[in-house]
Design an enzyme around this catalytic site. Sequence first.
Site, PDB file in Angstrom:
ATOM      1  CG  ASP A  87      -2.322  -0.080   1.045  1.00 47.95           C
ATOM      2  OD1 ASP A  87      -2.761   0.193  -0.086  1.00 47.95           O
ATOM      3  OD2 ASP A  87      -3.041  -0.437   2.000  1.00 47.95           O
ATOM      4  CD  GLU A 119      -7.048   4.028   0.792  1.00 43.48           C
ATOM      5  OE1 GLU A 119      -7.690   5.053   1.114  1.00 43.48           O
ATOM      6  OE2 GLU A 119      -6.669   3.185   1.612  1.00 43.48           O
ATOM      7  CD  GLU A 187     -12.132  -1.154   3.038  1.00 39.50           C
ATOM      8  OE1 GLU A 187     -11.064  -0.946   2.420  1.00 39.50           O
ATOM      9  OE2 GLU A 187     -12.214  -1.141   4.280  1.00 39.50           O
TER      10      GLU A 187
HETATM   11  O1  KIV Z   1      -4.860  -1.634   4.311  1.00 40.70           O
HETATM   12  C1  KIV Z   1      -5.510  -2.662   4.087  1.00 40.70           C
HETATM   13  O2  KIV Z   1      -5.411  -3.674   4.789  1.00 40.70           O
HETATM   14  C2  KIV Z   1      -6.414  -2.672   2.931  1.00 40.70           C
HETATM   15  C3  KIV Z   1      -7.343  -3.820   2.793  1.00 40.70           C
HETATM   16  C4  KIV Z   1      -8.385  -3.776   3.816  1.00 40.70           C
HETATM   17  C5  KIV Z   1      -7.895  -3.928   1.433  1.00 40.70           C
HETATM   18  O3  KIV Z   1      -6.404  -1.759   2.172  1.00 40.70           O
END
Ligand code: KIV
Length: 287
Positions: A87, A119, A187
Amino acid sequence: MIMSKSVSILTLQKYKHEGRKIVALTAYDYSTAKTLDQAGVDIILVGDSLAMVALGHKTTHAVTVDEMLHHTKAVTRGATRALVVADLPFMSYQVDVTQAIINAGRFIKEAQAHAVKLEGATPLNLEIIERLSGMGIPVMGHLGFTPQSIFGLGGTRVQGRNADEARKLIADAEKLQKAGVFSVVLEMVPSVVSKIISERLHVPTIGIGAGNNCDGQILVTDDLLGKYTDFQPRFVRRFADLATICQEAIEEYAQAVMASEFPNAQESFALDKEEETELMRTLVEAK
Ligand code: KIV
């Protein structure tokens, strides 16, 4: 489960075509990544949820690029088959394309991640996705409830609940695909909306709180194992209660220590009898 061939973005595409559901979970450390990998998980996401689950923050905002890199390095050491997605944390890509490219590049170069996730479908994000995928960095999108925008969204809420919002979500998913994402996380989206998106996109959708019609599912591993207990979203199914199991084991350990029952002889190291005698003799002589 033994599944040796490593997962690539093409494997995921193939799974979607074959109707084979994609299994995704989060990990923030080496041993969890190894367990998920050996269990046959296809995608391991080093989610910025680690800010809450591993670091104890109230939201995902506080985690830094360096912290995410530190955990991603541990995860890529543990995963041999799964595709590892990192991420991009809050404010590591929202400034401009250059900032996003530099930070995304660090996850691939320094942490050996295979892909990054961001995102939303803002015009800047679409440009970032185009540039990154154009230079061979696969990007996963994330729509619906996007935790980095929790304050802007007014809290943790289901998105796309009316026809206008749902149409916007569908249009955003199509924009992400056009920009070059290899997959989209949906989500907290109504099932019918994620079904429409999954049918319209040729890239796989991965749902979390988005019903059963997505091409795959993801959960936060600590939620499914019952290890993170601060709160339990409605869409989480607990497949184990590790918090209780761990607490019981730790209480047993504490009792064994306090009763001088741990460690026992098998758990300790002995000195050869002759050496012990010699040691005692020299200690007595030295007195
Ligand atoms: O940060 C995370 O764990 C996520 C998932 C919930 C998709 O983005």
